[in-house]
Write a protein that holds these residues in place. Structure first.
Motif, PDB file in Angstrom:
ATOM      1  N   PRO A  84       0.822  -1.217   0.000  1.00 17.09           N
ATOM      2  CA  PRO A  84       0.000   0.000   0.000  1.00 17.09           C
ATOM      3  C   PRO A  84       0.852   1.262   0.000  1.00 17.09           C
ATOM      4  O   PRO A  84       0.425   2.304  -0.489  1.00 17.09           O
ATOM      5  N   ALA A  85       2.044   1.169   0.556  1.00 18.80           N
ATOM      6  CA  ALA A  85       2.867   2.367   0.658  1.00 18.80           C
ATOM      7  C   ALA A  85       3.758   2.553  -0.564  1.00 18.80           C
ATOM      8  O   ALA A  85       4.512   3.515  -0.652  1.00 18.80           O
ATOM      9  N   SER A  86       3.691   1.638  -1.481  1.00 17.74           N
ATOM     10  CA  SER A  86       4.583   1.705  -2.626  1.00 17.74           C
ATOM     11  C   SER A  86       4.212   2.876  -3.530  1.00 17.74           C
ATOM     12  O   SER A  86       3.050   3.156  -3.778  1.00 17.74           O
ATOM     13  N   GLU A  87       5.237   3.596  -4.000  1.00 20.40           N
ATOM     14  CA  GLU A  87       4.957   4.815  -4.746  1.00 20.40           C
ATOM     15  C   GLU A  87       5.083   4.640  -6.250  1.00 20.40           C
ATOM     16  O   GLU A  87       4.400   5.287  -7.030  1.00 20.40           O
ATOM     17  N   ARG A  88       6.014   3.803  -6.659  1.00 22.81           N
ATOM     18  CA  ARG A  88       6.273   3.750  -8.088  1.00 22.81           C
ATOM     19  C   ARG A  88       6.937   2.418  -8.436  1.00 22.81           C
ATOM     20  O   ARG A  88       7.407   1.704  -7.551  1.00 22.81           O
ATOM     21  N   ALA A  89       6.978   2.164  -9.722  1.00 21.04           N
ATOM     22  CA  ALA A  89       7.578   0.932 -10.185  1.00 21.04           C
ATOM     23  C   ALA A  89       9.058   1.142 -10.466  1.00 21.04           C
ATOM     24  O   ALA A  89       9.453   2.177 -10.980  1.00 21.04           O
ATOM     25  N   ALA A  90       9.866   0.162 -10.107  1.00 17.72           N
ATOM     26  CA  ALA A  90      11.295   0.248 -10.394  1.00 17.72           C
ATOM     27  C   ALA A  90      11.749  -1.105 -10.914  1.00 17.72           C
ATOM     28  O   ALA A  90      12.526  -1.806 -10.267  1.00 17.72           O
ATOM     29  N   PRO A  91      11.262  -1.493 -12.106  1.00 13.87           N
ATOM     30  CA  PRO A  91      11.499  -2.868 -12.564  1.00 13.87           C
ATOM     31  C   PRO A  91      12.953  -3.160 -12.901  1.00 13.87           C
ATOM     32  O   PRO A  91      13.339  -4.325 -12.957  1.00 13.87           O
ATOM     33  N   TYR A  92      13.752  -2.143 -13.123  1.00 12.17           N
ATOM     34  CA  TYR A  92      15.138  -2.418 -13.505  1.00 12.17           C
ATOM     35  C   TYR A  92      16.133  -2.157 -12.387  1.00 12.17           C
ATOM     36  O   TYR A  92      17.324  -2.160 -12.589  1.00 12.17           O
ATOM     37  N   ASN A  93      15.605  -1.871 -11.206  1.00 11.19           N
ATOM     38  CA  ASN A  93      16.503  -1.658 -10.082  1.00 11.19           C
ATOM     39  C   ASN A  93      16.684  -2.925  -9.266  1.00 11.19           C
ATOM     40  O   ASN A  93      15.720  -3.606  -8.926  1.00 11.19           O
ATOM     41  N   PHE A  94      17.943  -3.221  -8.999  1.00  6.84           N
ATOM     42  CA  PHE A  94      18.277  -4.412  -8.217  1.00  6.84           C
ATOM     43  C   PHE A  94      19.295  -4.019  -7.175  1.00  6.84           C
ATOM     44  O   PHE A  94      20.038  -3.053  -7.344  1.00  6.84           O
ATOM     45  N   PHE A  95      19.311  -4.749  -6.098  1.00  2.00           N
ATOM     46  CA  PHE A  95      20.461  -4.636  -5.204  1.00  2.00           C
ATOM     47  C   PHE A  95      20.640  -5.950  -4.492  1.00  2.00           C
ATOM     48  O   PHE A  95      19.736  -6.781  -4.459  1.00  2.00           O
ATOM     49  N   TYR A  96      21.811  -6.106  -3.899  1.00  2.00           N
ATOM     50  CA  TYR A  96      22.072  -7.334  -3.170  1.00  2.00           C
ATOM     51  C   TYR A  96      22.043  -7.044  -1.678  1.00  2.00           C
ATOM     52  O   TYR A  96      22.728  -6.139  -1.213  1.00  2.00           O
ATOM     53  N   GLY A  97      21.289  -7.818  -0.927  1.00  2.00           N
ATOM     54  CA  GLY A  97      21.223  -7.639   0.522  1.00  2.00           C
ATOM     55  C   GLY A  97      19.837  -7.235   0.954  1.00  2.00           C
ATOM     56  O   GLY A  97      18.971  -6.954   0.130  1.00  2.00           O
ATOM     57  N   PRO A  98      19.600  -7.220   2.248  1.00  2.00           N
ATOM     58  CA  PRO A  98      18.290  -6.791   2.750  1.00  2.00           C
ATOM     59  C   PRO A  98      18.113  -5.298   2.514  1.00  2.00           C
ATOM     60  O   PRO A  98      19.085  -4.553   2.526  1.00  2.00           O
ATOM     61  N   SER A  99      16.860  -4.879   2.306  1.00  2.00           N
ATOM     62  CA  SER A  99      16.633  -3.449   2.102  1.00  2.00           C
ATOM     63  C   SER A  99      16.853  -2.715   3.423  1.00  2.00           C
ATOM     64  O   SER A  99      16.899  -3.319   4.483  1.00  2.00           O
ATOM     65  N   TYR A 100      17.014  -1.392   3.316  1.00  4.21           N
ATOM     66  CA  TYR A 100      17.187  -0.596   4.542  1.00  4.21           C
ATOM     67  C   TYR A 100      16.055  -0.867   5.511  1.00  4.21           C
ATOM     68  O   TYR A 100      16.252  -1.030   6.714  1.00  4.21           O
ATOM     69  N   SER A 101      14.854  -0.911   4.948  1.00  2.00           N
ATOM     70  CA  SER A 101      13.689  -1.081   5.807  1.00  2.00           C
ATOM     71  C   SER A 101      13.721  -2.436   6.497  1.00  2.00           C
ATOM     72  O   SER A 101      13.461  -2.542   7.696  1.00  2.00           O
ATOM     73  N   ASP A 102      14.072  -3.464   5.722  1.00  3.49           N
ATOM     74  CA  ASP A 102      14.075  -4.800   6.321  1.00  3.49           C
ATOM     75  C   ASP A 102      15.193  -4.927   7.355  1.00  3.49           C
ATOM     76  O   ASP A 102      15.014  -5.560   8.395  1.00  3.49           O
ATOM     77  N   SER A 103      16.350  -4.318   7.074  1.00  5.12           N
ATOM     78  CA  SER A 103      17.410  -4.348   8.074  1.00  5.12           C
ATOM     79  C   SER A 103      16.928  -3.703   9.352  1.00  5.12           C
ATOM     80  O   SER A 103      17.152  -4.201  10.460  1.00  5.12           O
ATOM     81  N   ALA A 104      16.260  -2.559   9.182  1.00  4.22           N
ATOM     82  CA  ALA A 104      15.792  -1.843  10.365  1.00  4.22           C
ATOM     83  C   ALA A 104      14.760  -2.685  11.122  1.00  4.22           C
ATOM     84  O   ALA A 104      14.770  -2.733  12.356  1.00  4.22           O
ATOM     85  N   ARG A 105      13.888  -3.349  10.358  1.00  5.96           N
ATOM     86  CA  ARG A 105      12.894  -4.201  11.026  1.00  5.96           C
ATOM     87  C   ARG A 105      13.579  -5.319  11.803  1.00  5.96           C
ATOM     88  O   ARG A 105      13.208  -5.640  12.931  1.00  5.96           O
ATOM     89  N   ALA A 106      14.615  -5.850  11.184  1.00  6.62           N
ATOM     90  CA  ALA A 106      15.333  -6.917  11.861  1.00  6.62           C
ATOM     91  C   ALA A 106      15.936  -6.405  13.166  1.00  6.62           C
ATOM     92  O   ALA A 106      15.908  -7.083  14.200  1.00  6.62           O
TER      93      ALA A 106
END
Ligand SMILES: Nc1ncnc2c1ncn2[C@@H]1O[C@H](COP(=O)(O)OP(=O)(O)OP(=O)(O)O)[C@@H](O)[C@H]1O
Ligand SMILES: Nc1ncnc2c1ncn2[C@@H]1O[C@H](COP(=O)(O)OP(=O)(O)OP(=O)(O)O)[C@@H](O)[C@H]1O
Ligand SMILES: [Mg+2]
Ligand SMILES: [Mg+2]
Lengths: 297, 404, 299, 357, 281
Positions: free
Chosen positions: B113-135
């Motif tokens: 629901p909070a997603s703002e836009r599509a980024a189909p060509y963006n990739f990264f390796y590792g947990p996202s900032y948000s997921d790290s913070a949740r962890a």
């Protein structure tokens, strides 16, 4: 309201403010001698801090010696700058020289990163007693040292500009280089002296900040931070710059207090000095102690 | 040759972490080229140090999409990644960033629901900032229980009001509330180092128990030092870029005890067979092979290797182009590039979800002596500085967390 | 540079000038009309301890050429500054054309019709001479930053050119055609004074204030300058207040003279009368002072 | 008597209109027209990399011209130009995405909105002079940047906000090849407007205020009005530049709008020549191209024999930064009055700035 | 032209062989501003030690430029000596920095006062003595205040002084410097008639009592020629006439155009109907 917190913050403000004051004085010194605002002041701090760090960690000099050698180095550096960069600019528009200090800051910043790397480095323990307790606030010893040094420097500067021949010559130079030359003042010499002293005093501040926070290239940001302090005090007033520094230091801390207790904005600390600055300038357009322009036709 | 763009920051505002990461990418790509490239075709890597300045990144990007269009880009920071999202989408160029913002994890734009836009060509390796913070939040909640803390623990977010530190704030604070924390107003401090005694004094007075450091190394160090002097007793937790071996050295004793996420399953000094590959790779920039490499270096190598395998998949499935490489990332599930097993963590990208992993390794710093003399390698070797694993947090792959 | 002959005909400014009788008046002759253009009442101003002006009152009639003399530091320039609005008197009032202007800002006063020159040159040093003079037209021009930026569309071009023509008349009149496009700051001292005069004249002032217009000029140039001033006064019909130390000029061309000393008015009247004043002779002209030859002889 | 004009001999003007033109010589006018034509043909001649640089020079050049009007023509230094640039970008995005105004309109409207903001921050200009004012603009920099970070409704907060591409009658200018024309249009219109402004009443008043404000006031120039106005005009240009930038990127965020960006604007106009309109564009080009050039040099150096001999590889990025700094320094040593000085061979205005009054 | 020697561009011919070498010699000087504007076109000039020499000429003739060329202050205005040289006691001064020239004993009173506005009168005077190392500064201060009592009363910033007071200060500053040679650019400008006389008296006294040499640029030709022993008249960057002061005073052209004693002399009021241009070339 937590009065104890307010007290602690106030003391902290005074202490940080002195440091602003020291750097502010360097600004004022150069400004008084040439009407130039030195955007490379922050880099002077940085260079001083790195050089001292290098002496302390690579050669394991005792702090006092390392510090003194650093100061000597900075004097030489100031002279060198004058010869290489500033001398050709004598008689050129002030704004070009100001721009040149910006170029200088880009240059020095990169050079420092190249030589010393981009990673922050800690200073070795300098004082046996790292901090002193004042009203429940742990104050770093090195800050107290900075306060003492800056007081001495301030008195020295005040005397220098009021009384000494060179001081007079500097003021005349900043007013009008052509006139100064016609009086037999060597503009080169004035520049050399002012930049050398300014570089040296900046290094004091640089070392202090380095000891407290470690050295990294971001330390040069200090150069921008003291702008409000200098303007608040009045661009051409040594005493003003110190007072301006103290005011800004305390203000930042009070802003932090108001913010954390009531407003909850988050970064009032960063912007409050600028709001206050504008208000004060609207009341006193030349800062607290700045000299008014002479408006006579 | 396959042209590849590489944006790095060796000289700008984020150089302190940009250097080890970019070095990792550099070395890995050089290694790949030295060992056959992509099925025999070499990578033509064009590395640009853009000094963390968006316009320069932009110019470099245009350069890469001009006559000799790159097939993929290894990117770097938040600002440039954000600025280029639209362009890489339009130009269909996979962009492997080192910005782990949650907003990059939604390839469709319709994720959570909070997603703002599509980024189909963006990739990264590792947990996202948000997921790290949740962890970190989750770890803190357990830690609180374990230590027998009474009442509601207090959580506070610290950092500048900037895209990068702010990226995980919403996720982090929401999750903290969910797990029973009292969330205090954030403490703001600049991205540059300074004297943050004032912030620390108010932090102390607020009685926070867990403080999340959202900035990058240098300014976090300043906070840690100021807080040490101010006598703040808080459990600090940090962002992935917030603390590492180098900043730990600078922080010295003040940096002791910070908990932070690590993207790889192993550290340089661990005893994992795959590390020999990494050490081989490191010889590219450090022929002596003696230097200790920081966590970011390992992450950089992993990121480059994921790209490599995605390209290999593309080569085998219709040719190496942007879209096929993107498909290559999404072709397998829970995969690890060959030879990096045990270091790079298994990752999964799908057409709907670009969160590679939700398993977060948490480490805690330990400093036992003065860190001012000696290099990082020496300090680690001597054990003066140590990183100790404290937990591996497995977060649920919730759909509503996609995109933030 | 061409002298713009085709526009020579359009000097509306000086129409009928030749018709007027010239050269016949001697110092002391009163001008034709007598309604006061400028009335200063009890003007005082002090700077800290310095009383620069104390209760100075005087009137300048329309068409008059009024001179102010007095020793250095007597307060002459300060008085001019009060009239043109640079200084605000601490007491007293100033009326211009029947209107109280004491509290008006300088730019408003310029719009009413006060033009002035300055003792220590105040040209816009980096602008061309032409632009300097055009600034004088500021309050007469109507175009603004919008119509100016549109230039061809908003009528600005037409207006600018019309005014340029009039300015060229002034340039012709003051004989500075040759330096029209020169940067003002590079001119020699004497020329700058002339450009300043041109700028003040461009304002179409009803009252022209001149602060030592002859300073730094040799005799011949003083003669030129005197001629310009007389022309402005008689042909262009401007009322003029002039401060000047050259007594020859003052006595020859002014209608009335006022003497200030230590901020007080000590005399006012026809030039010849003032010249006879004992105090003026002693404190200002220094007639008692030995000449250089006498001094030489004494030594 | 020496005339200080440096017109070519024989270039006499026989009408005032001819003497009042923007271009001092026929040659210079033709040169400018040729430049515009060349840029217009660029999409057919060069690749996107060059187009990108041209577009950058365009939108930065517009903003820089605004700063030059403020600093170069009116004599008020500003170290906060970047935030006005940013404001324009945000404003256009805001109008575009919140009010649904198409970018064709939102760009000029953003300029107007920025003007309003500029006027507000220009209020201190009526009282402050020289460096005091400069630092007040520095305050504007921090205050507005803080506002951007906090005003989520307007700027999308720290996350930034998106912008539509410019479109006209259904044609989308969403590629460098087409967007170049949008930027070119604005550059030509705004540069001509500035040149016109400077040869008419209000422009002259601005310069008069710079050169000798006391005299200007007594010549009928309302100091307060013009000092504030110049902030307004300057912000207008900054706003348009920022809006063009936002729609070019399709995205606007506060990152990058810091002091160093403001200082970069200053560098552009000082290097180009204070108080020179064409110089502004040259200065902008210099500042945009210099890093690219140095980058190019660094790259060709990388891995070469010199590199190996000196072991530069590690230091190349720093060497590059140093070269940029050194280029600025050297440039100022040899051409302290800016590129325009050399270009026109006319002694620039700025000998004594800003302390001539 | 009787006993007067007409100055030629090639060779100045003032000095008789027996005379000692002059303190200052200017040979064939050419000065260019901004690389293009030629202002001095081969100027020759000599100033003997202990004398007062007057340099007269119309506005824009290049008098101030000459002085600035001697004192080295041209550089700050983008001016440049392109040919010829300035010799002070036989030493070439071209290219020296102004402060070095001051140290050699040449001090210029610049046109337009140029006092340091944001310093007090006292500080301005002390600045004048910047290059002095001897102990006579205090005495000279008293001397200046003696000459110009009005200055002593002014304790505020010099920038607030009236025009004439500033002129006094500028002259006082030169006295404080106690140089060998003073270059005075229009010292009487803006002074009241009384003070003009006094200033010329002072100039005479300085030359006589302190042995100063003075090169005087002055528009008040009558007084200047009274004070000076020798005079030069320049026009368009060249010396067009020179001679002893007495000789110049009796020259018809000088009388008419500089002293206002020609037959055609009218009152200022009557001048407006005719217009002349002097042509001496
Ligand atoms: N703004 C000011 N602040 C302080 N004192 C001032 C100011 N303006 C003028 N004075 C003082 O007032 C006195 C009168 O100055 P003013 O300039 O009016 O003299 P003046 O008659 O024009 O003399 P001069 O003929 O020398 O130009 C002087 O002593 C001067 O120092
Ligand atoms: N900085 C400059 N740049 C260009 N030209 C200049 C500069 N200074 C002086 N000039 C020109 O040189 C010529 C001589 O000027 P100078 O000031 O020497 O004249 P002057 O004899 O002192 O005249 P005055 O009696 O008016 O002071 C003038 O034509 C003037 O325009
Ligand atoms: Mg006066
Ligand atoms: Mg002169």
């Amino acid at each position: 309201m937590d009065l104890h917190l307010l007290l602690q913050l106030s003391i902290n403000g005074l202490i940080v403010g002195t440091l602003y004051g020291v750097v502010g004085m360097c600004f004022v010194l150069i400004y008084k001698a040439s009407q130039i605002v030195n955007f490379a002041q922050g880099e002077f701090l940085l260079i001083g801090a790195w050089v001292c760090w290098w002496l302390l960690t690579k050669y394991h000099l005792p702090f006092v010696w390392g510090f003194l050698v650093t100061l000597a180095f900075m004097v030489a550096f100031g002279f060198l700058l004058q010869v290489v960069v500033l001398r050709p600019m004598i008689g050129e528009p002030v704004i070009s020289v100001i721009m040149m200090t910006i170029g200088l800051s880009i240059f020095c910043q990169a050079l420092m990163k190249w030589i010393f790397g981009v990673l922050p480095q800690p200073y070795p323990q300098v004082f046996a007693v790292k901090s002193v307790n004042i009203f429940g606030l742990e104050v770093q010893t090195v800050y107290l040292m900075a306060m003492a040094i800056s007081l001495v420097i301030m008195v020295g500067f005040a005397w220098f500009f009021k009384m000494s021949r060179t001081g007079l010559a500097m003021r005349a130079t900043s007013f009008d280089q052509q006139v100064a030359q016609s009086l037999g003042i060597s503009v080169r010499q004035v520049f050399a002296v002012s930049w050398a002293i300014s570089a040296m005093v900046s290094a004091v501040a640089g070392v202090v900040v380095g000891v407290v926070n470690g050295v990294s290239s971001a330390l040069s940001f200090f150069g921008i931070k003291v702008f409000p302090a200098v303007i608040l005090g009045g661009l051409d007033s040594i005493v003003g710059s110190v007072l301006g520094g103290l005011v800004i230091g305390v203000l930042e801390n009070w802003a932090q207090f108001v913010d954390s207790q009531f407003l909850k904005w988050g970064n009032l600390y960063e912007v409050a000095p600028f709001y206050v600055l504008i208000v004060i300038l609207m009341i006193k357009p030349y800062g607290l102690f700045g000299k008014r322009d002479i408006e006579r036709v | 040759d396959y042209p590849i763009g590489h944006l790095n920051d060796f000289s700008g505002g984020t150089a302190d972490v940009g250097k080890p990461y970019g070095q990792g990418v550099d070395d890995a790509l050089a290694y790949i080229n030295a060992h056959g490239g992509i099925n025999g075709t070499k990578l033509a890597v064009d590395a640009t140090d853009y000094g963390y300045q968006v316009p320069r990144a932009l110019a470099a990007y245009k350069n890469w999409t001009g006559s000799n269009k790159v097939v993929a880009i290894m990117g770097w920071g938040t600002a440039d990644t954000e600025a280029l999202v639209k362009s890489v989408t339009d130009d269909q160029i996979p962009f492997v960033s080192a910005s782990y913002a949650g907003t990059l994890t939604d390839p469709t734009g319709k994720g959570g629901p909070a997603s703002e836009r599509a980024a189909p060509y963006n990739f990264f390796y590792g947990p996202s900032y948000s997921d790290s913070a949740r962890a970190l939040v989750q770890w803190a909640a357990e830690d609180w229980k374990k230590k027998g803390g009474q009442g509601k623990p207090k959580w506070v977010h610290m950092g500048a009001n900037h895209p990068y530190p702010n990226a995980p704030r919403k996720a982090e604070e929401e999750y903290a509330k969910e797990l029973g924390f009292e969330v205090l107003d954030p403490v703001v401090f600049a991205l540059t180092p300074g004297d943050y005694t004032a912030q620390c004094l108010t932090l102390k007075q607020s009685g926070a128990n867990y403080a999340y450091l959202g900035n990058t190394g240098a300014s976090n160090i300043a906070v840690l030092k100021s807080c040490e002097t101010a006598g703040v007793k808080v459990q600090f937790v940090g962002n992935v870029w917030g603390i590492d071996e180098n900043s730990l050295k600078a922080a010295g004793s003040a940096g002791n005890g910070v908990v932070f996420p690590v993207r790889t399953a192993a550290l340089w000094t661990d005893n994992v067979p795959a590390l020999s590959l990494f050490k081989e790779i490191a010889k590219n920039s450090d022929p002596s092979g003696k230097e200790y490499k920081a966590v970011h270096y390992l992450a950089g190598v992993c990121a480059a290797f994921y790209l490599k395998e995605a390209m290999e998949w593309a080569a085998a499935n219709g040719g190496v182009t942007g879209p096929t490489i993107a498909k290559g990332f999404q072709a397998k599930a829970n995969w690890v590039p060959k030879g990096t097993e045990g270091v790079c963590k298994p990752s999964t990208w799908t057409a709907e979800d670009h969160r590679p992993t939700l398993s977060v390794e948490l480490y805690q710093t330990q400093v036992t002596g003065p860190t001012d003399s000696g290099t990082v390698s020496e300090l680690i070797a001597k054990g003066t500085m140590k990183l100790n694993k404290v937990a591996t947090i497995e977060l649920p792959r919730k759909k509503e967390w996609i995109g933030y | 540079m061409l002298t713009f002959n085709e526009f020579k005909g359009s000097r509306g400014f000086r129409e009928g000038a030749d018709a007027r009788q010239r050269g016949g008046t001697k110092g002391g002759d009163l001008p034709v009309t007598t309604d006061p253009v400028l009335v200063a009442r009890d003007v005082s101003i002090r700077f800290g301890g310095v009383k620069a002006l104390t209760d100075v009152s005087f009137e300048v009639k329309s068409g008059e050429l009024f001179s102010i003399i007095g020793p250095n530091g007597a307060g002459k320039t300060s008085l001019l500054n009060c009239i043109s609005g640079r200084y605000r008197p601490t007491a007293g009032s100033i009326h211009l054309l029947g209107r109280d202007v004491t509290h008006l800002k300088p730019n408003k006063r310029a719009a009413i019709g006060i033009g002035r020159t300055f003792q220590n040159l105040a040209l816009f040093g980096h602008m061309s001479v032409l632009d300097n003079i055009m600034v004088g037209r500021h309050h007469l021009l109507k175009n603004n930053f919008l119509s100016g930026a549109l230039y061809w569309l908003g009528g600005a071009q037409k207006e600018e050119l019309a005014h340029r023509r009039e300015v060229e008349d002034i340039i012709d009149f003051l004989e500075i055609e040759a330096v029209r496009h020169a940067t003002a700051g590079t001119l020699s001292y004497g020329l700058r004074k002339r450009v300043e005069l041109a700028r003040a004249v461009a304002l179409k002032p009803k009252l022209l204030l001149l602060d030592e217009p002859m300073a730094g000029m040799n005799l011949e140039e003083k003669e030129d300058m005197a001629r310009y001033i007389l022309d402005l006064n008689e042909e262009w019909g401007m009322t003029i207040v002039m401060i000047e130390h050259d007594m020859g000029v003052v006595m020859d061309i002014s209608h009335r003279v006022m003497v200030l000393d230590f901020g007080r008015k000590i005399a006012e009247g026809l030039p010849a009368d003032v010249l006879e004043d004992e105090y003026v002779k002693k404190a200002y002209l220094g007639e008692e002072l030995p000449g250089l030859e006498a001094e030489e002889a004494a030594a | 008597m020496a005339t200080a004009t440096l017109r070519p001999c024989g270039d006499f003007k026989s009408r005032y209109a001819a003497d009042q033109t923007i271009f001092p010589t026929v040659w210079s006018r033709n040169f400018c027209i040729l430049g515009v034509v060349l840029v217009a043909a660029a999409p057919f001649l060069v690749d996107r990399y060059v187009l990108n640089l041209l577009i950058q020079i365009g939108y930065l050049g517009i903003a820089a011209l605004g700063l030059n009007i403020l600093v170069g023509f009116t004599g008020q230094i500003s170290i906060g130009h970047a935030v006005f640039f940013g404001f324009g970008g945000f404003a256009s995005c805001f109008l575009n995405s919140n009010a649904g105004i198409p970018p064709v309109l939102s760009i000029p409207l953003a300029g107007v909105m920025t003007t309003a903001v500029g006027l507000v921050f220009g209020i201190p200009a009526a009282r402050l002079k020289g460096l005091y004012l400069a630092i007040a603009t520095l305050a504007a920099q921090f205050i507005l940047l803080d506002f951007f970070g906090r005003a989520e409704w307007f700027t999308g907060g720290s996350n930034g906000t998106v912008a539509d591409p410019v479109s006209l009658f259904g044609f989308k200018f969403n590629h460098d090849e087409s967007y170049l024309y949008v930027v070119l249009f604005y550059v030509v219109v705004l540069y001509v407007a500035a040149a016109n402004l400077m040869r008419t009443r209000d422009g002259r008043a601005l310069v008069a205020v710079r050169d000798y404000y006391l005299a200007a006031e007594m010549m009928g120039v309302n100091l307060t009005k013009y000092r504030t106005l110049s902030f307004g005009i300057s912000s207008f240009y900054a706003g348009i530049g920022g809006a063009l930038y936002a729609h070019y990127l399709g995205f606007m965020s506060i990152e990058g709008l810091d002091i160093s960006f403001s200082i970069q604007f200053l560098a552009m106009i000082i290097i180009g020549g204070l108080g020179s309109i064409m110089g502004t564009l040259m200065g902008t080009a210099f500042m945009v191209l210099l890093p690219q050039l140095v980058n190019f040099l660094a790259r060709s150096l990388d891995g070469s024999a010199i590199d190996h001999a000196l072991g530069l590889h590690e230091g190349l990025p720093f060497l590059r930064e140093m070269t940029i700094g050194a280029a600025i320094i050297l440039f100022l040593i040899f051409e302290p009055d800016g590129l325009a000085h050399r270009w026109k061979q006319i002694k620039a205005y700025w000998k004594l700035y800003p302390f001539s009054y | 032209m009787g006993q007067m020697s007409a100055a030629t561009a090639e060779m100045p011919t003032i000095a008789t062989p027996a005379e000692p070498a002059p303190l200052l010699t200017v040979n064939n000087l050419e000065v260019v501003y901004n690389d293009v504007i030629l202002v001095l076109r081969g100027l020759n000039l000599k100033v003997p030690e202990g004398e007062i020499v007057a340099l007269l000429g119309a506005n824009g003739a290049g008098k101030s430029t000459t002085l600035k060329a001697i004192s080295g202050l041209l550089k700050a205005e983008d001016g440049q000596i392109t040919r010829g040289d300035v010799l002070f006691r036989g030493e070439r001064l071209n290219g020296l920095d102004p402060d070095q020239i001051v140290r050699r004993g040449i001090f210029q009173v610049m046109e337009g006062r140029r006092i340091v506005a944001d310093m007090t009168v006292h500080e301005n005077l002390r600045l004048g003595a910047h290059t002095r190392r001897d102990g006579g500064v205090r005495d000279d201060l008293d001397r200046v205040y003696g000459y110009f009592p009005r200055l002593k009363e002014r304790t505020g910033l010099a920038g607030y002084l009236s025009g004439g007071e500033q002129q006094m200060l500028a002259i006082g500053r030169a006295i404080m410097a106690r140089p060998k040679l003073i270059l005075m650019d229009e010292p009487s400008m803006g002074l009241s008639p009384l003070l003009v006389k006094e200033v010329f008296l002072i100039i005479r006294r300085l030359a006589r009592d302190l042995g100063l040499t003075i090169l005087l640029v002055e528009q008040n030709a009558r007084l200047a020629l009274e004070a000076a022993s020798y005079g030069y008249i320049m026009e368009q960057g060249k010396i067009v006439l020179d001679g002893t002061a007495d000789a110049l005073k009796s020259n018809e052209d000088v009388k008419e155009f500089y002293l206002g004693q020609g037959e055609a002399r009218k009152s200022f009021k009557g001048l407006k109907s005719f217009k002349r241009r002097k042509r001496w070339l």
